[in-house]
Structure formats: C-alpha cells, structure tokens
Scaffold this motif. Structure first.
Motif, PDB file in Angstrom:
ATOM      1  N   VAL A 372      63.763  23.678  29.725  1.00 13.55           N
ATOM      2  CA  VAL A 372      64.387  25.040  29.918  1.00 13.55           C
ATOM      3  C   VAL A 372      63.517  26.024  29.306  1.00 13.55           C
ATOM      4  O   VAL A 372      63.266  27.149  30.049  1.00 13.55           O
ATOM      5  CB  VAL A 372      65.960  25.221  29.989  1.00 13.55           C
ATOM      6  N   LYS A 373      63.515  25.719  28.229  1.00 13.96           N
ATOM      7  CA  LYS A 373      62.587  27.003  27.229  1.00 13.96           C
ATOM      8  C   LYS A 373      61.326  27.033  27.792  1.00 13.96           C
ATOM      9  O   LYS A 373      60.703  28.107  27.635  1.00 13.96           O
ATOM     10  CB  LYS A 373      62.688  26.518  25.924  1.00 13.96           C
ATOM     11  N   GLU A 374      60.742  25.858  28.081  1.00 15.98           N
ATOM     12  CA  GLU A 374      59.242  26.012  28.464  1.00 15.98           C
ATOM     13  C   GLU A 374      59.063  26.556  29.956  1.00 15.98           C
ATOM     14  O   GLU A 374      58.272  27.280  30.179  1.00 15.98           O
ATOM     15  CB  GLU A 374      58.512  24.560  28.368  1.00 15.98           C
ATOM     16  N   ILE A 375      60.180  26.393  30.709  1.00 18.58           N
ATOM     17  CA  ILE A 375      60.112  26.977  32.090  1.00 18.58           C
ATOM     18  C   ILE A 375      60.167  28.250  31.957  1.00 18.58           C
ATOM     19  O   ILE A 375      59.388  29.139  32.639  1.00 18.58           O
ATOM     20  CB  ILE A 375      61.564  26.415  33.027  1.00 18.58           C
ATOM     21  N   LEU A 376      61.205  28.935  31.191  1.00 21.15           N
ATOM     22  CA  LEU A 376      61.286  30.427  30.957  1.00 21.15           C
ATOM     23  C   LEU A 376      60.252  31.019  30.007  1.00 21.15           C
ATOM     24  O   LEU A 376      60.029  32.257  30.454  1.00 21.15           O
ATOM     25  CB  LEU A 376      62.649  30.549  30.105  1.00 21.15           C
ATOM     26  N   ARG A 377      59.336  30.300  29.497  1.00 17.89           N
ATOM     27  CA  ARG A 377      58.309  30.830  28.961  1.00 17.89           C
ATOM     28  C   ARG A 377      57.064  30.903  29.799  1.00 17.89           C
ATOM     29  O   ARG A 377      56.412  31.993  30.033  1.00 17.89           O
ATOM     30  CB  ARG A 377      57.720  29.798  27.911  1.00 17.89           C
ATOM     31  N   LEU A 378      56.898  30.068  30.760  1.00 13.74           N
ATOM     32  CA  LEU A 378      55.845  29.968  31.803  1.00 13.74           C
ATOM     33  C   LEU A 378      56.413  30.885  32.927  1.00 13.74           C
ATOM     34  O   LEU A 378      55.353  31.587  33.508  1.00 13.74           O
ATOM     35  CB  LEU A 378      55.548  28.736  32.317  1.00 13.74           C
ATOM     36  N   TYR A 379      57.603  31.033  33.212  1.00 16.04           N
ATOM     37  CA  TYR A 379      57.909  31.763  34.444  1.00 16.04           C
ATOM     38  C   TYR A 379      59.195  32.677  33.869  1.00 16.04           C
ATOM     39  O   TYR A 379      60.529  32.555  34.530  1.00 16.04           O
ATOM     40  CB  TYR A 379      58.321  30.776  35.592  1.00 16.04           C
ATOM     41  N   PRO A 380      59.024  33.544  33.231  1.00 17.21           N
ATOM     42  CA  PRO A 380      60.194  34.435  32.739  1.00 17.21           C
ATOM     43  C   PRO A 380      60.827  35.264  33.951  1.00 17.21           C
ATOM     44  O   PRO A 380      60.204  36.028  34.568  1.00 17.21           O
ATOM     45  CB  PRO A 380      59.762  35.411  31.766  1.00 17.21           C
ATOM     46  N   VAL A 381      61.982  35.107  34.071  1.00 18.98           N
ATOM     47  CA  VAL A 381      62.811  35.717  35.171  1.00 18.98           C
ATOM     48  C   VAL A 381      62.521  37.109  35.117  1.00 18.98           C
ATOM     49  O   VAL A 381      62.387  37.884  36.144  1.00 18.98           O
ATOM     50  CB  VAL A 381      64.319  35.689  35.232  1.00 18.98           C
ATOM     51  N   ILE A 382      62.412  37.948  33.884  1.00 20.22           N
ATOM     52  CA  ILE A 382      62.235  39.428  34.043  1.00 20.22           C
ATOM     53  C   ILE A 382      60.686  39.393  33.143  1.00 20.22           C
ATOM     54  O   ILE A 382      60.822  38.961  31.883  1.00 20.22           O
ATOM     55  CB  ILE A 382      63.254  40.225  33.072  1.00 20.22           C
ATOM     56  N   PRO A 383      59.808  39.367  34.103  1.00 22.18           N
ATOM     57  CA  PRO A 383      58.366  39.370  33.325  1.00 22.18           C
ATOM     58  C   PRO A 383      58.242  40.407  32.193  1.00 22.18           C
ATOM     59  O   PRO A 383      57.057  40.376  31.523  1.00 22.18           O
ATOM     60  CB  PRO A 383      57.393  39.674  34.380  1.00 22.18           C
ATOM     61  N   ALA A 384      58.796  41.742  32.372  1.00 24.13           N
ATOM     62  CA  ALA A 384      58.622  42.720  31.376  1.00 24.13           C
ATOM     63  C   ALA A 384      59.994  43.328  31.199  1.00 24.13           C
ATOM     64  O   ALA A 384      60.565  43.472  32.175  1.00 24.13           O
ATOM     65  CB  ALA A 384      57.483  43.670  32.001  1.00 24.13           C
ATOM     66  N   ASN A 385      60.470  43.674  29.998  1.00 21.77           N
ATOM     67  CA  ASN A 385      61.707  44.419  29.709  1.00 21.77           C
ATOM     68  C   ASN A 385      61.032  45.777  29.239  1.00 21.77           C
ATOM     69  O   ASN A 385      59.866  46.041  29.374  1.00 21.77           O
ATOM     70  CB  ASN A 385      62.320  43.677  28.646  1.00 21.77           C
ATOM     71  N   ALA A 386      61.854  46.617  28.932  1.00 22.12           N
ATOM     72  CA  ALA A 386      61.722  48.280  28.531  1.00 22.12           C
ATOM     73  C   ALA A 386      62.597  48.594  27.507  1.00 22.12           C
ATOM     74  O   ALA A 386      63.600  48.257  27.506  1.00 22.12           O
ATOM     75  CB  ALA A 386      61.571  48.863  29.848  1.00 22.12           C
ATOM     76  N   ARG A 387      62.093  49.617  26.776  1.00 27.70           N
ATOM     77  CA  ARG A 387      63.224  50.244  25.789  1.00 27.70           C
ATOM     78  C   ARG A 387      62.782  51.791  26.117  1.00 27.70           C
ATOM     79  O   ARG A 387      61.511  52.232  26.180  1.00 27.70           O
ATOM     80  CB  ARG A 387      62.817  49.948  24.405  1.00 27.70           C
ATOM     81  N   VAL A 388      63.633  52.641  25.810  1.00 29.56           N
ATOM     82  CA  VAL A 388      63.622  54.079  25.582  1.00 29.56           C
ATOM     83  C   VAL A 388      64.124  54.417  24.492  1.00 29.56           C
ATOM     84  O   VAL A 388      65.529  54.593  24.373  1.00 29.56           O
ATOM     85  CB  VAL A 388      63.918  55.021  26.743  1.00 29.56           C
ATOM     86  N   ILE A 389      63.631  54.758  23.552  1.00 31.69           N
ATOM     87  CA  ILE A 389      64.135  55.200  22.092  1.00 31.69           C
ATOM     88  C   ILE A 389      64.409  56.712  22.200  1.00 31.69           C
ATOM     89  O   ILE A 389      63.432  57.601  22.214  1.00 31.69           O
ATOM     90  CB  ILE A 389      62.973  54.967  20.940  1.00 31.69           C
ATOM     91  N   ILE A 390      65.745  57.207  22.207  1.00 30.19           N
ATOM     92  CA  ILE A 390      65.870  58.492  22.603  1.00 30.19           C
ATOM     93  C   ILE A 390      66.312  59.438  21.382  1.00 30.19           C
ATOM     94  O   ILE A 390      66.278  60.556  21.713  1.00 30.19           O
ATOM     95  CB  ILE A 390      67.166  58.385  23.590  1.00 30.19           C
ATOM     96  N   ASN A 391      66.568  58.845  20.335  1.00 30.43           N
ATOM     97  CA  ASN A 391      67.108  59.527  19.060  1.00 30.43           C
ATOM     98  C   ASN A 391      66.194  59.796  18.185  1.00 30.43           C
ATOM     99  O   ASN A 391      66.361  60.593  17.074  1.00 30.43           O
ATOM    100  CB  ASN A 391      68.184  58.895  18.274  1.00 30.43           C
ATOM    101  N   LYS A 392      64.624  59.124  18.128  1.00 32.34           N
ATOM    102  CA  LYS A 392      63.712  59.414  17.049  1.00 32.34           C
ATOM    103  C   LYS A 392      62.307  59.096  17.793  1.00 32.34           C
ATOM    104  O   LYS A 392      62.287  58.302  18.558  1.00 32.34           O
ATOM    105  CB  LYS A 392      64.211  58.695  15.978  1.00 32.34           C
ATOM    106  N   ASP A 393      61.306  59.768  16.762  1.00 33.77           N
ATOM    107  CA  ASP A 393      60.139  59.211  17.257  1.00 33.77           C
ATOM    108  C   ASP A 393      59.781  57.932  16.466  1.00 33.77           C
ATOM    109  O   ASP A 393      60.552  57.638  15.258  1.00 33.77           O
ATOM    110  CB  ASP A 393      59.133  60.310  16.753  1.00 33.77           C
ATOM    111  N   ILE A 394      59.383  56.913  16.817  1.00 38.21           N
ATOM    112  CA  ILE A 394      58.877  55.779  16.263  1.00 38.21           C
ATOM    113  C   ILE A 394      57.430  55.699  15.993  1.00 38.21           C
ATOM    114  O   ILE A 394      56.585  56.043  16.726  1.00 38.21           O
ATOM    115  CB  ILE A 394      59.691  54.444  16.794  1.00 38.21           C
ATOM    116  N   ILE A 395      56.921  54.545  15.168  1.00 40.02           N
ATOM    117  CA  ILE A 395      55.547  54.322  15.029  1.00 40.02           C
ATOM    118  C   ILE A 395      55.412  52.805  15.292  1.00 40.02           C
ATOM    119  O   ILE A 395      56.182  52.036  14.640  1.00 40.02           O
ATOM    120  CB  ILE A 395      55.050  54.495  13.375  1.00 40.02           C
TER     121      ILE A 395
END
Length: 507
Positions: A372-395
């Motif tokens: 199952v881990k290998e299947i989810l590596r090859l075919y991740p249900v969510i191919p990309a995730n996202a983040r919005v850092i709202i309280n600070k600038d980051i490096i």
C-alpha cells in the motif's frame, strides 16, 4: 559582539519585549541566513512566464497533466520555481529537504491553501466550514474533536466490524460481476471501488448503509457520486477564474455550485434521519450510544450547521482515497504475480484458517503495508499539497517567501525522484522492507504530515487492508491485457486516465 551572535542576542531581548517589537525576531532569522549566504527574493526565483505557464497548462500538457508539470518544472528550473495560474501566484517546492523546511515553519494553525471557490460557495449558501475549509481556531477545535475518533488506534479498531460487513458486500458484488461476464473479466474496477469507498465511509459516518454495492445503485447515491466527480473537475476551473469572471462565463461556477448543493443535500438527509432516530429513542427512554462519527459530533455539542459541513466534506474526502488506492493496487498486483502470491501467503499465514481478518491481523502484515505504501508513492491520491504561511515570512532554500504566499508541495515529483528511490517508476514494495534503501522521510507523504495530515488516514488504511486481504483470499488477479498500460491523470486528485480492467479467477 561577534556578528554571528547578534541574531541570538536579539531573540533573547525581544522575548520579554512588548508585542510591538516582535517583528524584530522575525528578521533575526533572515540575518542568521544572510551571514552564511545571500537571501534571495521571489523576483530572483526562476519560473515560466505567465503566458508560458498557461501554454503548458492548457495546450502542451493540459489540466489533466498537472502532476507531469511538476517533473517538467523541476527538470527546467530546479527544486524551486514560481508560476502564475490565473490570479494565483504560487511557489513550487520539489525536493524533500525543502518541503521539510516549509512544514517545520507552518505554525500552530497551518493553512493548507485558500480553496477560494469552496469557501465562496459556502458563503453564498450560508453553509458552515468543515475540516477541509475551516482555518485557525475553528479548524483546530474540529480537528481535535475528530482526532479522538479517527486517529487513535483503539478508536479506529472499533470500526473493523462495520467495515468488514461492507467488504463482504464488495466480495459478493465482484463475484456477481464475474458471473455476469462469464470470462472473469471485470471492467472499470475503479467504479466498483468508488462505490465501496462511499459505502464504507457512509457506514463510519452514519452507521447505516446507502446501497452503493446493491445490484442496482439508488438514484440519489449515483447522483452523489457524479456530483463529487464533476465538482473536482470544476474546482480547477473555478479557482483559476477571478470571481468577476463568473458573471461573464457562468457555466463552470453554476455547475460547481449545483454539485455542492446536491452533496450537502445528500449528507443532510442522512444526518437528519439519524438524529430523528436518536430523538425517538430518547422519547422512549432509551439510552443513547453509537459508534459512528455523526453521533460523536452531535453529542459533542457542535452546531448542526457545522455537523452538516463536516460530514459532507468527510464523505467526499474518504471516497477517492479508497477507490484510487485499491484500483492501482489490483492493477499492479495483477501484473506482478510473484508479489501477489507473496502477499496472499502472508495473509493466509496470519489468519491461520480464518476468512475474515480484523484490525490486529492486518497490523501484523508488513508486506501488506509495504504494498500500500508503494502504491501511494507511485500514485499519491493528492499529487500536490499546499501551504500558506499567514503569520510570518519564511526562508526556504535560500529564498525569502513573504507571508500569504501560496506554496505548492510537489509530492508527485519527490516520490518519483531517482535521487530518493532506485528505479522510481517501478512497483517495488520490498523497498519499504529493506534497510539498504533509505529515502528522505519527506520524499513520499501521501497523507501529509503534522497537524494538517489526513484526519481519515487510519480508517482509510484499515479499509484498504481489510479489502485487499479478502480479495486475495477469494481471487487470483490477472491483467486484462499484458500491454494495457494505464497512466494517472489529474482531476484535482490523481486518478486513472482510463478504465482499469482485471481478470478475477476464483480460488
């Protein structure tokens, strides 16, 4: 004072200072990095022009090839690049070390992404936010409540009886399909597993059945399934369109809203039915108890408006994970008979003559987990995730990312990176059992990580383990056509681009 000691001295003095001076601490991080390397700005970050990205997206690659654009972007621009999609400018991160840098700076209430069209719909209709759309303390409160019943191992084990009943219906449905076809060929197995996933999550949410695995699916359930599919397609279009454009080109937005209307109506009908049954039991003087999530949410004092929104979002979130993972699992196992036989041997050895596994059984199956881990590596249900850092600038990676910047975490690219995985496009479950092959822990994150990780991970994994175990007990799987290669496509989520057909041979 040594200049390199200045950031630490500033931090120590600021901690006891007034809130008006806290901004100084944010800039000490920048000073720390700048002593060893020059911090770069977004203007210095590589990436395609707006016109070039639109060309790649709609004409060269297409929306269905968004996951492939991750690979192309990394090849052309390196591990970080920027691109504009309609009104949205996003920074893409396609290296596990850099993804880790982002996630370690996300703060107490991490924001996945704006999901602006989802929120616009809820505001338009006056609906509440659910776990996928809420932010801040509202999200934290719901997350904490659901985690008690969805992430604790003992709490999840309580669902194995409910899920096994659904698996029994799945096995019977597969046998029926096999007899109808005569040859053993079952076409479009993703459709069967989609129904199975919806029936399973419905059982967990409502402790009742909605008929997905019946010979004839109820019309309202069929409409719900179609609404989910269409909504995900429309999500890409509506998020790329500015709100004012909805008036000029109303069809995508209207279709998007119609799908959500039906999904909310479907969930509300089942919730109201269960709550009415509970009220009647109270009238009769019976003690209320239950092992389904709607019961826990309602008994916790959550406003009904929030119960509707959370259950609706949990319904659609649980279906594709199950359908996609099982479909790709049978696709790969049918093409790798040695792995299929080894996995079957493991299941039979653990069960010791029993036909129905429980949660503790599948917990003792290392190859099952590796598959199952290998299947989810090859075919991740969510191919990309996202983040919005709202309280600070980051490096990140030497670049200063201003607050409120959308950051796309390119999981499809990192999970198929040859620097992380030997022969990355091959199905090799044993890589997860070997001490020789060590990839970065952030190279494959099919369920995310941290506070924003998938709340339904343990239930989804249990449902997949139980279903795969019993399918292997009852059937041998063979490919419909040896050369019939199926590739993934993006539909917000990653799904098969065409039907997966498998021959089932009863054991």
């Amino acid at each position: 004072m040594n200049f390199r000691m200045l950031p630490q001295a500033l931090k120590m003095s600021v901690r006891s200072a007034s809130p008006l001076l806290r901004f100084v601490e944010r800039w000490t991080d920048i000073i720390s990095v700048s002593t060893s390397q020059q911090v770069k700005t977004l203007d210095q970050m590589p990436g395609p022009s707006a016109a070039g990205f639109i060309w790649d997206l709609f004409f060269k690659q297409g929306l269905s090839r968004l996951h492939q654009l991750q690979l192309e972007g990394r090849r052309q621009y390196g591990p970080m690049w920027k691109a504009s999609f309609g009104p949205i400018m996003t920074v893409h991160v396609a290296e596990p070390e850099l993804i880790e840098q982002v996630l370690r700076q996300e703060g107490q209430h991490p924001m996945r992404s704006d999901l602006s069209s989802w929120k616009d719909y809820r505001q338009l209709r006056g609906h509440g936010y659910g776990l996928l759309t809420a932010e801040g303390e509202e999200w934290q409160n719901v997350r904490s409540l659901l985690a008690k019943h969805m992430l604790r191992p003992k709490a999840v084990e309580a669902y194995d009886g409910t899920l096994n009943a659904v698996v029994t219906d799945l096995i019977n449905k597969l046998k029926l399909r096999k007899r109808e076809n005569g040859s053993g060929l079952i076409t479009d197995i993703a459709a069967e597993f989609y129904c199975f996933g919806l029936e399973g999550i419905s059982s967990v949410l409502f402790e009742s059945r909605i008929g997905c695995l019946e010979p004839v699916i109820p019309m309202e359930t069929e409409c719900f399934i179609q609404s989910i599919n269409t909504m995900f397609v429309m999500t890409l279009l509506t998020m790329a369109m500015p709100a004012w454009l909805h008036r000029l080109v109303p069809k995508p937005w209207n279709k998007f809203c119609h799908c959500w209307d039906y999904m909310f109506q479907f969930a509300k009908g089942h919730i109201d039915k269960r709550l009415e049954e509970e009220a009647q039991r109270v009238t009769r003087g019976e003690q209320l108890e239950g092992h389904y999530l709607t019961f826990f949410l309602s008994q916790a004092g959550m406003p009904l408006k929030s119960v509707y929104s959370n259950v609706t979002e949990l319904l659609l979130a649980g279906v594709d994970t199950i359908s996609s993972t099982l479909s790709w699992s049978l696709y790969e196992l049918s093409r790798h008979p040695r792995i299929q036989n080894a996995l079957r041997d493991e299941v039979l050895r653990i069960l010791q003559g029993r036909n129905i596994p429980n949660a503790s059984d599948v917990g003792a199956m290392p190859l099952m987990k590796a598959v199952v881990k290998e299947i989810l590596r090859l075919y991740p249900v969510i191919p990309a995730n996202a983040r919005v850092i709202i309280n600070k600038d980051i490096i990140v990676g030497g670049y200063l990312i201003p607050r409120n910047t959308l950051i796309t975490l390119c999981h499809y690219a990192t999970s198929r990176d040859s620097k992380q995985f030997h022969d990355p496009d091959a199905f090799i479950p044993q890589r997860w059992l070997s001490r020789c092959e060590r990839s970065h822990p952030y190279s494959s994150l099919p369920f995310g990580v941290g506070k924003r990780s998938c709340i339904g991970r343990r239930i989804a994994e249990l449902e997949v383990y139980l279903a795969l175990s019993r399918i292997l007990i009852h059937f041998n799987m063979e490919p419909a056509e040896e050369s019939n290669t199926v590739h993934p496509m993006t539909r917000t989520l990653l799904v098969p681009e065409r039907e997966i057909n498998v021959c089932f041979i009863e054991r």
